[in-house]
Design a protein around this motif. Sequence first.
Motif, PDB file in Angstrom:
ATOM      1  N   LYS A 105     -17.993 -22.017  -5.969  1.00 25.28           N
ATOM      2  CA  LYS A 105     -16.637 -21.484  -6.145  1.00 25.28           C
ATOM      3  C   LYS A 105     -15.633 -22.300  -5.334  1.00 25.28           C
ATOM      4  O   LYS A 105     -14.530 -22.590  -5.804  1.00 25.28           O
ATOM      5  CB  LYS A 105     -16.583 -20.019  -5.696  1.00 25.28           C
ATOM      6  N   LEU A 106     -16.023 -22.661  -4.117  1.00 27.75           N
ATOM      7  CA  LEU A 106     -15.148 -23.479  -3.265  1.00 27.75           C
ATOM      8  C   LEU A 106     -14.922 -24.846  -3.900  1.00 27.75           C
ATOM      9  O   LEU A 106     -13.804 -25.372  -3.890  1.00 27.75           O
ATOM     10  CB  LEU A 106     -15.764 -23.645  -1.875  1.00 27.75           C
ATOM     11  N   GLU A 107     -15.985 -25.432  -4.423  1.00 25.68           N
ATOM     12  CA  GLU A 107     -15.880 -26.746  -5.051  1.00 25.68           C
ATOM     13  C   GLU A 107     -15.031 -26.688  -6.312  1.00 25.68           C
ATOM     14  O   GLU A 107     -14.310 -27.642  -6.629  1.00 25.68           O
ATOM     15  CB  GLU A 107     -17.283 -27.276  -5.362  1.00 25.68           C
ATOM     16  N   ASN A 113      -7.534 -28.032  -7.863  1.00 25.36           N
ATOM     17  CA  ASN A 113      -6.355 -28.371  -7.063  1.00 25.36           C
ATOM     18  C   ASN A 113      -6.464 -29.759  -6.430  1.00 25.36           C
ATOM     19  O   ASN A 113      -5.867 -30.014  -5.379  1.00 25.36           O
ATOM     20  CB  ASN A 113      -6.158 -27.313  -5.968  1.00 25.36           C
ATOM     21  N   ALA A 114      -7.211 -30.632  -7.086  1.00 23.60           N
ATOM     22  CA  ALA A 114      -7.474 -31.965  -6.531  1.00 23.60           C
ATOM     23  C   ALA A 114      -6.193 -32.737  -6.239  1.00 23.60           C
ATOM     24  O   ALA A 114      -6.087 -33.443  -5.232  1.00 23.60           O
ATOM     25  CB  ALA A 114      -8.359 -32.758  -7.492  1.00 23.60           C
ATOM     26  N   VAL A 139       6.171 -23.658 -12.025  1.00 19.49           N
ATOM     27  CA  VAL A 139       4.890 -23.238 -12.612  1.00 19.49           C
ATOM     28  C   VAL A 139       4.047 -24.423 -13.063  1.00 19.49           C
ATOM     29  O   VAL A 139       2.830 -24.292 -13.270  1.00 19.49           O
ATOM     30  CB  VAL A 139       5.112 -22.292 -13.809  1.00 19.49           C
ATOM     31  N   ARG A 140       4.649 -25.587 -13.192  1.00 19.96           N
ATOM     32  CA  ARG A 140       3.891 -26.778 -13.597  1.00 19.96           C
ATOM     33  C   ARG A 140       3.067 -27.351 -12.450  1.00 19.96           C
ATOM     34  O   ARG A 140       2.263 -28.258 -12.654  1.00 19.96           O
ATOM     35  CB  ARG A 140       4.840 -27.850 -14.125  1.00 19.96           C
ATOM     36  N   HIS A 141       3.239 -26.814 -11.242  1.00 19.83           N
ATOM     37  CA  HIS A 141       2.541 -27.332 -10.075  1.00 19.83           C
ATOM     38  C   HIS A 141       1.318 -26.498  -9.689  1.00 19.83           C
ATOM     39  O   HIS A 141       1.006 -26.331  -8.518  1.00 19.83           O
ATOM     40  CB  HIS A 141       3.504 -27.418  -8.884  1.00 19.83           C
ATOM     41  N   THR A 142       0.636 -25.935 -10.674  1.00 13.17           N
ATOM     42  CA  THR A 142      -0.620 -25.193 -10.459  1.00 13.17           C
ATOM     43  C   THR A 142      -0.493 -24.162  -9.346  1.00 13.17           C
ATOM     44  O   THR A 142      -1.093 -24.293  -8.273  1.00 13.17           O
ATOM     45  CB  THR A 142      -1.791 -26.148 -10.119  1.00 13.17           C
ATOM     46  N   LEU A 143       0.291 -23.136  -9.591  1.00 10.45           N
ATOM     47  CA  LEU A 143       0.506 -22.101  -8.579  1.00 10.45           C
ATOM     48  C   LEU A 143      -0.649 -21.102  -8.553  1.00 10.45           C
ATOM     49  O   LEU A 143      -1.236 -20.788  -9.578  1.00 10.45           O
ATOM     50  CB  LEU A 143       1.806 -21.355  -8.868  1.00 10.45           C
ATOM     51  N   ASP A 144      -0.987 -20.601  -7.360  1.00  9.23           N
ATOM     52  CA  ASP A 144      -1.950 -19.515  -7.249  1.00  9.23           C
ATOM     53  C   ASP A 144      -1.258 -18.227  -7.666  1.00  9.23           C
ATOM     54  O   ASP A 144      -0.078 -18.006  -7.373  1.00  9.23           O
ATOM     55  CB  ASP A 144      -2.435 -19.386  -5.806  1.00  9.23           C
ATOM     56  N   SER A 145      -1.997 -17.354  -8.343  1.00 10.31           N
ATOM     57  CA  SER A 145      -1.407 -16.099  -8.809  1.00 10.31           C
ATOM     58  C   SER A 145      -0.898 -15.258  -7.637  1.00 10.31           C
ATOM     59  O   SER A 145       0.007 -14.440  -7.796  1.00 10.31           O
ATOM     60  CB  SER A 145      -2.434 -15.299  -9.620  1.00 10.31           C
ATOM     61  N   PHE A 146      -1.472 -15.476  -6.448  1.00 10.03           N
ATOM     62  CA  PHE A 146      -1.055 -14.748  -5.259  1.00 10.03           C
ATOM     63  C   PHE A 146       0.444 -14.898  -5.013  1.00 10.03           C
ATOM     64  O   PHE A 146       1.103 -13.955  -4.559  1.00 10.03           O
ATOM     65  CB  PHE A 146      -1.835 -15.269  -4.043  1.00 10.03           C
ATOM     66  N   TYR A 147       0.981 -16.067  -5.322  1.00 10.70           N
ATOM     67  CA  TYR A 147       2.394 -16.352  -5.036  1.00 10.70           C
ATOM     68  C   TYR A 147       3.320 -15.356  -5.729  1.00 10.70           C
ATOM     69  O   TYR A 147       4.332 -14.933  -5.166  1.00 10.70           O
ATOM     70  CB  TYR A 147       2.750 -17.771  -5.470  1.00 10.70           C
ATOM     71  N   PHE A 148       2.986 -14.954  -6.937  1.00 20.45           N
ATOM     72  CA  PHE A 148       3.860 -14.080  -7.710  1.00 20.45           C
ATOM     73  C   PHE A 148       3.861 -12.642  -7.183  1.00 20.45           C
ATOM     74  O   PHE A 148       4.715 -11.843  -7.546  1.00 20.45           O
ATOM     75  CB  PHE A 148       3.453 -14.109  -9.194  1.00 20.45           C
ATOM     76  N   GLN A 149       2.884 -12.319  -6.324  1.00 19.69           N
ATOM     77  CA  GLN A 149       2.830 -10.982  -5.730  1.00 19.69           C
ATOM     78  C   GLN A 149       3.312 -10.978  -4.280  1.00 19.69           C
ATOM     79  O   GLN A 149       3.446  -9.923  -3.674  1.00 19.69           O
ATOM     80  CB  GLN A 149       1.378 -10.474  -5.773  1.00 19.69           C
ATOM     81  N   ARG A 164      -5.390 -21.696   2.026  1.00 25.26           N
ATOM     82  CA  ARG A 164      -6.649 -21.596   1.295  1.00 25.26           C
ATOM     83  C   ARG A 164      -7.524 -22.830   1.526  1.00 25.26           C
ATOM     84  O   ARG A 164      -8.738 -22.729   1.702  1.00 25.26           O
ATOM     85  CB  ARG A 164      -6.354 -21.393  -0.190  1.00 25.26           C
ATOM     86  N   ILE A 165      -6.905 -24.000   1.559  1.00 25.10           N
ATOM     87  CA  ILE A 165      -7.641 -25.236   1.816  1.00 25.10           C
ATOM     88  C   ILE A 165      -8.286 -25.185   3.206  1.00 25.10           C
ATOM     89  O   ILE A 165      -9.474 -25.490   3.368  1.00 25.10           O
ATOM     90  CB  ILE A 165      -6.706 -26.462   1.709  1.00 25.10           C
ATOM     91  N   LEU A 166      -7.504 -24.787   4.213  1.00 26.40           N
ATOM     92  CA  LEU A 166      -8.019 -24.701   5.580  1.00 26.40           C
ATOM     93  C   LEU A 166      -9.137 -23.664   5.685  1.00 26.40           C
ATOM     94  O   LEU A 166     -10.154 -23.885   6.358  1.00 26.40           O
ATOM     95  CB  LEU A 166      -6.883 -24.341   6.545  1.00 26.40           C
ATOM     96  N   ALA A 167      -8.940 -22.534   5.010  1.00 25.16           N
ATOM     97  CA  ALA A 167      -9.950 -21.473   5.044  1.00 25.16           C
ATOM     98  C   ALA A 167     -11.233 -21.908   4.345  1.00 25.16           C
ATOM     99  O   ALA A 167     -12.341 -21.656   4.832  1.00 25.16           O
ATOM    100  CB  ALA A 167      -9.397 -20.206   4.385  1.00 25.16           C
ATOM    101  N   ASN A 168     -11.091 -22.573   3.208  1.00 25.21           N
ATOM    102  CA  ASN A 168     -12.266 -23.003   2.448  1.00 25.21           C
ATOM    103  C   ASN A 168     -13.152 -23.953   3.246  1.00 25.21           C
ATOM    104  O   ASN A 168     -14.375 -23.939   3.116  1.00 25.21           O
ATOM    105  CB  ASN A 168     -11.837 -23.665   1.139  1.00 25.21           C
TER     106      ASN A 168
END
Length: 281
Positions: A105-107, A113-114, A139-149, A164-168
């Motif tokens: 899942k992390l990979e 988001n490469a 929205v063209r910049h691959t947003l996480d759904s979290f942002y909209f909430q 998320r990158i740091l956490a992963n």
Amino acid sequence: MKLFSESLLSELEHQLKSIHSETEEPILYAEQAIKRLITILEKLKTAFLNHQFKNKSEEIDFFRNIKPQFAAKLIYYNDIYNIETNKPFGSKKAIRKYYNAEVIKLETYFTENAEFYKYYRTGNRNLDNKYFIRGKHDVRHTLDSFYFQADHRFSTSHDYKVARILANDRIKIYLETEISKLENKENPNTVTIPLRKTQKWTGSKVALVELIYALHTEGVFNNGASELKEVTTFFEAAFGVDLGQFNRTFLEIRTRKSERTKFLNVLKEKLILRMDDADEN
């Protein structure tokens, strides 16, 4: 704001250290950490909303470098809590399969988001005005759904992605450690070679800085997602050396009139000589 954030982060680190000293059980320490983190993040948010930024650069710095340090810890402990509470009962093989699925899942997140990984890990700043300024989402910049909430007074389109990158990075280390523990238990007769407690760096500090910058530029740590400061701190702790203002040291390396990569050149030459000697014997 920066001084307040640093003080708050120091307080948080102290609290997390205390939690880990009390229990080694992941579910228990993750639950306690989450509670502390929610409180700390509320303090950070309150201070932020009462702060007037002098310029856009200060706002960018907050959302690119400061807030993600706090948010990454919340993401990490929340994921550890969920991973451990959903872990299946059964054989070591089943548990290892479960952990490996979490690594995948992390990979997958990395793959999806490469482009941003590359932008962030190389220290690119060209799109910071879009990524780390409030109200500039695209929205063209691959947003996480979290942002909209999220509360857009306290969020930009990509500060969560940095967190998320740091956490992963930390979650992957956790999972790989747990997998390693399972494999060691399955192979109790595995012979381990004792290592010296420390390996002290006895070369010059300038040489080590040159090596660190080369390795970081190549992106060999955590798929290239590690910050230069993180890598430098790791090397300082591992080799018992204080590199001080390593950025200034690198500037001196860059301004050399000849052999800018002096240490790397020496390494290459000596390795080739060693290979040649081995071929002759």
